[in-house]
Every structure is written in C-alpha cells, then in structure tokens.
Motif scaffolding. Structure first.
Motif, PDB file in Angstrom:
ATOM      1  N   ARG A 141       9.749  -0.290  -5.574  1.00  0.00           N
ATOM      2  CA  ARG A 141      10.221  -1.175  -7.084  1.00  0.00           C
ATOM      3  C   ARG A 141       9.001  -2.250  -7.204  1.00  0.00           C
ATOM      4  NH1 ARG A 141      16.055  -2.293  -4.534  1.00  0.00           N
ATOM      5  NH2 ARG A 141      14.988  -2.403  -3.000  1.00  0.00           N
ATOM      6  N   SER A 142       8.275  -2.418  -6.208  1.00  0.00           N
ATOM      7  CA  SER A 142       7.044  -3.315  -6.779  1.00  0.00           C
ATOM      8  C   SER A 142       5.773  -2.693  -7.650  1.00  0.00           C
ATOM      9  CB  SER A 142       6.191  -3.882  -5.683  1.00  0.00           C
ATOM     10  OG  SER A 142       5.801  -2.996  -4.448  1.00  0.00           O
ATOM     11  N   PHE A 143       5.832  -1.337  -7.265  1.00  0.00           N
ATOM     12  CA  PHE A 143       4.939  -0.280  -8.181  1.00  0.00           C
ATOM     13  C   PHE A 143       3.600  -0.705  -7.449  1.00  0.00           C
ATOM     14  CE2 PHE A 143       7.691  -1.087 -11.930  1.00  0.00           C
ATOM     15  CZ  PHE A 143       8.580  -0.031 -11.594  1.00  0.00           C
ATOM     16  N   THR A 144       3.530  -0.976  -6.046  1.00  0.00           N
ATOM     17  CA  THR A 144       2.356  -0.959  -5.166  1.00  0.00           C
ATOM     18  C   THR A 144       2.982  -0.213  -4.059  1.00  0.00           C
ATOM     19  OG1 THR A 144       3.131  -2.980  -4.114  1.00  0.00           O
ATOM     20  CG2 THR A 144       1.439  -3.276  -5.839  1.00  0.00           C
ATOM     21  N   VAL A 145       1.922   0.478  -3.337  1.00  0.00           N
ATOM     22  CA  VAL A 145       2.337   1.454  -2.167  1.00  0.00           C
ATOM     23  C   VAL A 145       2.847   0.697  -0.999  1.00  0.00           C
ATOM     24  CG1 VAL A 145       1.535   3.291  -0.720  1.00  0.00           C
ATOM     25  CG2 VAL A 145       0.588   2.890  -2.880  1.00  0.00           C
ATOM     26  N   ARG A 146       4.431   1.132  -0.610  1.00  0.00           N
ATOM     27  CA  ARG A 146       5.031   0.542   0.325  1.00  0.00           C
ATOM     28  C   ARG A 146       4.465   1.151   1.746  1.00  0.00           C
ATOM     29  NH1 ARG A 146       9.601   2.892   1.210  1.00  0.00           N
ATOM     30  NH2 ARG A 146      10.617   1.197   1.893  1.00  0.00           N
ATOM     31  N   GLU A 147       4.739   0.440   2.691  1.00  0.00           N
ATOM     32  CA  GLU A 147       4.451   0.704   4.035  1.00  0.00           C
ATOM     33  C   GLU A 147       4.713   2.349   4.357  1.00  0.00           C
ATOM     34  OE1 GLU A 147       6.741  -1.628   3.366  1.00  0.00           O
ATOM     35  OE2 GLU A 147       5.651  -3.493   3.900  1.00  0.00           O
ATOM     36  N   CYS A 148       3.936   3.073   4.739  1.00  0.00           N
ATOM     37  CA  CYS A 148       4.060   4.627   5.062  1.00  0.00           C
ATOM     38  C   CYS A 148       4.537   5.009   6.224  1.00  0.00           C
ATOM     39  CB  CYS A 148       2.709   5.004   4.645  1.00  0.00           C
ATOM     40  SG  CYS A 148       2.205   4.936   2.941  1.00  0.00           S
ATOM     41  N   ARG A 149       5.366   6.037   6.422  1.00  0.00           N
ATOM     42  CA  ARG A 149       5.730   6.695   7.668  1.00  0.00           C
ATOM     43  C   ARG A 149       4.440   7.625   8.288  1.00  0.00           C
ATOM     44  NH1 ARG A 149      12.290   7.556   7.548  1.00  0.00           N
ATOM     45  NH2 ARG A 149      12.559   5.326   6.713  1.00  0.00           N
ATOM     46  N   THR A 150       4.534   7.789   9.319  1.00  0.00           N
ATOM     47  CA  THR A 150       3.611   8.412  10.007  1.00  0.00           C
ATOM     48  C   THR A 150       3.614  10.163   9.825  1.00  0.00           C
ATOM     49  OG1 THR A 150       4.714   8.695  12.031  1.00  0.00           O
ATOM     50  CG2 THR A 150       2.988   6.771  11.688  1.00  0.00           C
ATOM     51  N   GLY A 151       4.626  10.506   9.215  1.00  0.00           N
ATOM     52  CA  GLY A 151       4.937  12.092   9.315  1.00  0.00           C
ATOM     53  C   GLY A 151       3.750  12.891   8.704  1.00  0.00           C
ATOM     54  N   ALA A 152       3.338  12.553   7.472  1.00  0.00           N
ATOM     55  CA  ALA A 152       2.421  13.104   7.072  1.00  0.00           C
ATOM     56  C   ALA A 152       1.079  13.590   7.864  1.00  0.00           C
ATOM     57  CB  ALA A 152       1.909  12.569   5.666  1.00  0.00           C
ATOM     58  N   GLU A 253       8.883  -9.838  -2.315  1.00  0.00           N
ATOM     59  CA  GLU A 253      10.498  -9.550  -2.870  1.00  0.00           C
ATOM     60  C   GLU A 253      10.908  -8.124  -2.458  1.00  0.00           C
ATOM     61  OE1 GLU A 253      10.122 -12.687  -6.453  1.00  0.00           O
ATOM     62  OE2 GLU A 253       9.514 -10.618  -6.859  1.00  0.00           O
ATOM     63  N   ARG A 254       9.975  -7.102  -2.744  1.00  0.00           N
ATOM     64  CA  ARG A 254      10.145  -5.820  -2.581  1.00  0.00           C
ATOM     65  C   ARG A 254      10.727  -5.462  -1.053  1.00  0.00           C
ATOM     66  NH1 ARG A 254       8.055  -2.487   1.131  1.00  0.00           N
ATOM     67  NH2 ARG A 254       6.197  -3.217   0.627  1.00  0.00           N
ATOM     68  N   GLN A 255      10.106  -6.065   0.029  1.00  0.00           N
ATOM     69  CA  GLN A 255      10.395  -5.955   1.492  1.00  0.00           C
ATOM     70  C   GLN A 255      11.915  -6.537   1.575  1.00  0.00           C
ATOM     71  OE1 GLN A 255       7.504  -7.557   3.771  1.00  0.00           O
ATOM     72  NE2 GLN A 255       5.948  -6.518   2.749  1.00  0.00           N
ATOM     73  N   LEU A 256      12.235  -7.792   0.729  1.00  0.00           N
ATOM     74  CA  LEU A 256      13.574  -8.195   0.918  1.00  0.00           C
ATOM     75  C   LEU A 256      14.570  -7.271   0.485  1.00  0.00           C
ATOM     76  CD1 LEU A 256      12.927 -11.916   0.250  1.00  0.00           C
ATOM     77  CD2 LEU A 256      13.269 -10.915   2.579  1.00  0.00           C
ATOM     78  N   LEU A 257      14.425  -6.657  -0.740  1.00  0.00           N
ATOM     79  CA  LEU A 257      15.073  -5.791  -1.114  1.00  0.00           C
ATOM     80  C   LEU A 257      15.396  -4.552  -0.273  1.00  0.00           C
ATOM     81  CD1 LEU A 257      14.026  -6.026  -5.100  1.00  0.00           C
ATOM     82  CD2 LEU A 257      15.960  -6.851  -3.964  1.00  0.00           C
ATOM     83  N   ASP A 258      14.363  -4.016   0.176  1.00  0.00           N
ATOM     84  CA  ASP A 258      14.486  -2.940   1.179  1.00  0.00           C
ATOM     85  C   ASP A 258      15.371  -3.094   2.450  1.00  0.00           C
ATOM     86  OD1 ASP A 258      12.725  -1.380  -0.726  1.00  0.00           O
ATOM     87  OD2 ASP A 258      11.066  -1.564   0.667  1.00  0.00           O
ATOM     88  N   VAL A 259      15.167  -4.497   2.765  1.00  0.00           N
ATOM     89  CA  VAL A 259      15.928  -4.729   3.892  1.00  0.00           C
ATOM     90  C   VAL A 259      17.428  -4.856   3.660  1.00  0.00           C
ATOM     91  CG1 VAL A 259      16.457  -6.769   5.594  1.00  0.00           C
ATOM     92  CG2 VAL A 259      13.893  -6.220   5.266  1.00  0.00           C
TER      93      VAL A 259
END
Length: 273
Positions: A141-152, A253-259
């Motif tokens: 929702r911040s239109f910046t790249v979030r923390e990524c998971r390692t799966g890829a 703010e995006r991190q708080l919304l994700d939590v």
C-alpha cells in the motif's frame, strides 16, 4: 470447495485472449524496457505456439491486482510461452477464481503447509516451465517494495534457473487495494514495466542476503519506471509514494498496517526460518 477442472492449454489461451481483448478495449499503453531479458525469441507469424526451453523464476513487484496480467501478456507476445503463478489457497478456494486457477495450471500455496507447493514449483522449473512469484507476498500500500520472502531465490537456486526481476508501475492506478476499478482512470492508462537482467544463484547462495539484494533491484526498477512515467501526478496524488509527494502510506505506516492485517488474520504469517 469450488470445482477444480484439470489444467488446460486451451483454457490458458482463452484467458490470454481475454486479456489481449481488454488491453485493446481500454487502449492500455503498456511501455516495457528490457524485453531482451525475457526468455525466448519473438513469436512466429500465425497461431502456432512456441515454448522456449529452460525455466525461470519471475520475481514481480506487487502494487496492483493486475500486475500478473501485464507480465503474462508480455511473455505471451514474446514467445507464446505459458506462465504459472504461485497463488494462495484463499484465492483457489474462491467460487469463481478457484476453477480458473485450477484450469490455468497455477501452483497453489496452502494455508499452513507450503512444502507441496514448493516441491511442485521446483519440479516445474526443472522441466523448463516459467514460474512467477510476488516476493512481497501481498500488495504494497506504500507503493514501494515491501520486505521480500526468500522463496524466489531458494527455488531458483535449487532448480538451477535464473530469477528475472520485473517491476510494474501504473497498473495500481487501474485496480489496487482500497481503490476499485475506474473506467476513467483505466482508459488509455499508461503502464510502465522494467524487466531486469536475469540473476543466477549458486546452490549454496546466502538466501537472506540475496533476497535483500533482490528487493533493492526491484525498487530500482520501480524508480526507473516512475522516472519514465508519462503522467505527472498532482500534489498528494494517492497513487504516488509518500517520499515523492504522494498521499500513499509511508513505509513505516505500511508496516503497521501489515501487522494489523496479520493480527486480524488477513495476511499470512511470515515463514519460520
């Protein structure tokens, strides 16, 4: 539980044709850089389908519900190759989306146990198929790249195939979380795409470090897309990130919304390390 038809190439082509029609109907202006990094040669004339050899993992930014379709159309136009996505079980259980996900051969990631999906994905990659993942595991929702998971990174390293980073900017103006479809915004809407250089990882790669670097690469692609975007946003435009003068949530703010989403059960919990 929805009806689960078997995977069908014919149905996949129907989905692609529908996407091509909608692109024409809305006169979407898809501008792509780095198409030379997509696998396969340009498609031959006529309806024949060509599947290039060799697999790859496409790591795609996720700001819109339509990001998958943009990449799918670009790859189809390039090589007539089919693209599979890792999709969450929640989408596969939807009464309408579920049958389409099954018929188009997507890889479903379960609510809790993800090992079956991981094994299926690696097997498809080794067989030469193309698989796309959203490393952010949710719309940003911040239109910046979030923390990524390692799966890829893990899948690519295990299967011995490259990761191709793909940044998509502008599709979120058409449809994203909190902003529904608008014909006015969609008509002749520009969409900027940046396909990055394929990244090959050794089997013993440090997946955490490589994933952090992949996130940086994806954000750099987004920055380049924004720099070349033909629309000039007004002050406080909702579709622009906060650090560029937009009214989207800041990264904090995006991190708080994700939590809050995770606490409410609306987002999957992080994979244990």
């Amino acid at each position: 539980m929805p009806w689960r038809p078997p995977s069908s190439d014919r149905f996949y082509r129907l989905i692609v044709c529908t996407g091509l029609f909608l692109r024409w109907a809305l006169q979407l202006d898809i501008r792509a850089e780095g198409l030379e990094h997509l696998p396969g040669a340009p498609p031959p004339a006529g309806p024949s389908r060509q599947v290039p050899p060799g697999g790859a993992v496409f790591a795609v930014t996720h700001f819109s519900y339509l990001d998958f379709a943009v990449l799918e159309l670009l790859l189809w136009n390039r090589s007539r190759a089919q693209l599979r996505f890792l999709v969450h079980q929640g989408a596969a259980d939807h009464w309408l989306a579920g049958p389409a996900i099954s018929a188009s051969g997507q890889v479903v990631v379960g609510y809790n146990d993800r090992s079956d999906a991981y094994g299926t994905a690696v097997a498809k990659l080794r067989a030469g198929e193309y698989l796309a993942v959203f490393p952010e595991a949710g719309v940003s929702r911040s239109f910046t790249v979030r923390e990524c998971r390692t799966g890829a990174v893990r899948m690519a390293a295990e299967a011995g195939v490259p990761v191709i980073p793909v940044a998509v900017w502008g599709a979120h103006r058409i449809l994203t979380r909190g902003h529904g479809f608008s014909l006015r915004r969609s008509w002749q809407a520009p969409i900027q795409v940046r396909v990055g250089v394929p990244i090959v990882y050794p089997p013993d790669v440090d997946v955490d470090a490589a994933t952090k670097k992949l996130r940086t690469t994806l954000q750099t692609g987004i920055d380049r897309c924004i720099a070349g975007f033909p629309l000039q946003p007004g002050p406080g435009a909702w579709w622009m990130p906060a650090h560029l003068g937009g009214s989207a949530p800041t990264d904090a703010e995006r991190q708080l919304l994700d939590v809050a989403d995770a606490a409410a059960g609306r987002r999957r919990a992080p994979r244990p390390k």
